[in-house]
Design a protein around this motif. Structure first.
Motif, mmCIF file in Angstrom:
data_model
loop_
_atom_site.group_PDB
_atom_site.id
_atom_site.type_symbol
_atom_site.label_atom_id
_atom_site.label_comp_id
_atom_site.label_asym_id
_atom_site.label_seq_id
_atom_site.Cartn_x
_atom_site.Cartn_y
_atom_site.Cartn_z
ATOM 1 N N GLN A 161 59.285 17.276 71.166
ATOM 2 C CA GLN A 161 60.276 17.415 70.118
ATOM 3 C C GLN A 161 59.633 17.531 68.797
ATOM 4 O O GLN A 161 58.543 16.995 68.638
ATOM 5 C CB GLN A 161 61.259 16.073 70.193
ATOM 6 C CG GLN A 161 60.392 14.939 69.815
ATOM 7 C CD GLN A 161 61.282 13.543 70.450
ATOM 8 O OE1 GLN A 161 61.742 13.877 71.540
ATOM 9 N NE2 GLN A 161 61.111 12.543 69.751
ATOM 10 N N THR A 205 64.136 23.187 57.193
ATOM 11 C CA THR A 205 63.444 22.815 58.294
ATOM 12 C C THR A 205 64.444 22.738 59.327
ATOM 13 O O THR A 205 65.478 22.137 59.144
ATOM 14 C CB THR A 205 62.476 21.832 58.617
ATOM 15 O OG1 THR A 205 63.077 20.540 58.177
ATOM 16 C CG2 THR A 205 61.447 21.924 57.334
ATOM 17 N N VAL A 206 64.077 23.252 60.722
ATOM 18 C CA VAL A 206 64.930 22.973 61.926
ATOM 19 C C VAL A 206 64.463 22.134 62.947
ATOM 20 O O VAL A 206 63.145 22.509 63.272
ATOM 21 C CB VAL A 206 65.439 24.424 62.403
ATOM 22 C CG1 VAL A 206 66.135 24.337 63.771
ATOM 23 C CG2 VAL A 206 65.970 25.187 61.451
ATOM 24 N N ILE A 237 60.557 22.714 64.149
ATOM 25 C CA ILE A 237 60.316 23.397 65.496
ATOM 26 C C ILE A 237 59.687 24.743 65.151
ATOM 27 O O ILE A 237 58.973 25.419 66.094
ATOM 28 C CB ILE A 237 61.668 23.487 66.346
ATOM 29 C CG1 ILE A 237 60.925 23.760 67.777
ATOM 30 C CG2 ILE A 237 62.547 24.446 65.687
ATOM 31 C CD1 ILE A 237 62.233 23.469 68.815
ATOM 32 N N ASP A 238 59.970 25.644 64.076
ATOM 33 C CA ASP A 238 59.608 26.896 63.643
ATOM 34 C C ASP A 238 58.010 27.352 63.658
ATOM 35 O O ASP A 238 57.500 27.969 63.730
ATOM 36 C CB ASP A 238 60.370 27.353 62.631
ATOM 37 C CG ASP A 238 62.083 27.844 63.026
ATOM 38 O OD1 ASP A 238 62.157 27.820 64.147
ATOM 39 O OD2 ASP A 238 62.637 27.425 62.283
ATOM 40 N N ASP A 260 66.160 23.738 72.572
ATOM 41 C CA ASP A 260 67.196 23.248 71.786
ATOM 42 C C ASP A 260 66.756 23.078 70.510
ATOM 43 O O ASP A 260 65.887 22.658 69.982
ATOM 44 C CB ASP A 260 67.712 21.885 72.608
ATOM 45 C CG ASP A 260 69.067 21.689 72.595
ATOM 46 O OD1 ASP A 260 69.823 21.979 71.849
ATOM 47 O OD2 ASP A 260 69.461 20.512 73.425
ATOM 48 N N ARG A 261 67.871 23.449 69.772
ATOM 49 C CA ARG A 261 67.922 23.107 68.105
ATOM 50 C C ARG A 261 68.965 22.346 67.646
ATOM 51 O O ARG A 261 70.069 22.771 67.840
ATOM 52 C CB ARG A 261 67.702 24.724 67.256
ATOM 53 C CG ARG A 261 66.483 25.474 67.739
ATOM 54 C CD ARG A 261 66.693 27.207 67.222
ATOM 55 N NE ARG A 261 66.909 27.168 65.881
ATOM 56 C CZ ARG A 261 65.747 27.658 65.118
ATOM 57 N NH1 ARG A 261 64.692 28.057 65.746
ATOM 58 N NH2 ARG A 261 65.778 27.737 63.795
ATOM 59 N N GLU A 315 71.008 22.844 61.426
ATOM 60 C CA GLU A 315 70.426 22.912 59.932
ATOM 61 C C GLU A 315 71.043 21.661 59.112
ATOM 62 O O GLU A 315 70.376 20.899 58.456
ATOM 63 C CB GLU A 315 70.474 24.004 58.912
ATOM 64 C CG GLU A 315 69.443 25.110 59.611
ATOM 65 C CD GLU A 315 69.469 26.329 58.786
ATOM 66 O OE1 GLU A 315 69.613 26.106 57.684
ATOM 67 O OE2 GLU A 315 69.009 27.261 59.351
ATOM 68 N N TYR A 319 61.294 21.573 72.398
ATOM 69 C CA TYR A 319 60.501 22.805 72.767
ATOM 70 C C TYR A 319 59.848 22.512 74.159
ATOM 71 O O TYR A 319 59.601 21.218 74.479
ATOM 72 C CB TYR A 319 59.571 23.162 72.002
ATOM 73 C CG TYR A 319 58.501 22.275 71.531
ATOM 74 C CD1 TYR A 319 57.015 22.301 72.199
ATOM 75 C CD2 TYR A 319 58.682 21.638 70.376
ATOM 76 C CE1 TYR A 319 56.370 21.413 71.768
ATOM 77 C CE2 TYR A 319 57.825 20.349 70.089
ATOM 78 C CZ TYR A 319 56.331 20.375 70.989
ATOM 79 O OH TYR A 319 55.405 19.263 70.717
ATOM 80 N N GLY A 322 64.317 20.428 66.648
ATOM 81 C CA GLY A 322 64.611 20.945 67.963
ATOM 82 C C GLY A 322 63.665 20.314 69.033
ATOM 83 O O GLY A 322 62.615 19.663 68.750
ATOM 84 N N GLN A 338 61.356 27.424 72.488
ATOM 85 C CA GLN A 338 62.255 26.644 72.044
ATOM 86 C C GLN A 338 63.454 26.414 73.033
ATOM 87 O O GLN A 338 64.055 27.409 73.337
ATOM 88 C CB GLN A 338 62.626 27.272 70.815
ATOM 89 C CG GLN A 338 61.868 27.272 69.722
ATOM 90 C CD GLN A 338 62.060 27.743 68.311
ATOM 91 O OE1 GLN A 338 63.317 27.922 68.055
ATOM 92 N NE2 GLN A 338 61.224 28.240 67.445
#
Length: 112
Positions: free
Chosen positions: A37, A18-19, A41-42, A80-81, A84, A23, A21, A78
């Motif tokens: 946040q 999972t990532v 985020i995906d 900022d990410r 991983e 948004y 980030g 999105q």
């Protein structure tokens, strides 16, 4: 789909990274923005849009704007990410820090 293929797909899903980030949800009609946040985020947009459609968003100003202007006037971006491989220890504080920076930059309200 046979049983073996299904098990392989479930295993692959569980192993997927999972990532985390930051948004933004932006109303095209008014220019209003809300920044949030997420550790996932995906998939965040699906959950947020679901609650907005049902009228259950915990951010009253966003829900009111959604009800007034409709789904077509909103976009999810999105901003900022995190990497991983980010440590679980830094994800929470780092997301909070980055969300605050983006709120200030966009003059946006917070998403709860």
């Amino acid at each position: 789909m046979n049983k073996h293929d299904r098990k392989a797909m479930v295993a692959a899903y569980k192993e997927k990274k999972t990532v985390a980030g930051v948004y933004a949800v932006i109303c095209n009609a008014t220019g209003q923005a809300w920044v949030g946040q997420s550790r996932h985020i995906d998939t965040q947009q699906n959950g947020l849009w679901f609650t907005l459609r049902l009228g259950g968003c915990r951010t009253p100003s966003l829900q009111a704007a959604w009800d007034e202007h409709g789904e077509a006037e909103f976009r999810f971006e999105q901003l900022d990410r995190l990497p991983e491989d980010a440590s679980d220890l830094i994800i929470g504080p780092e997301l909070k820090r980055r969300a605050e920076l983006w709120r200030a930059r966009l003059q946006a309200g917070p998403l709860v």
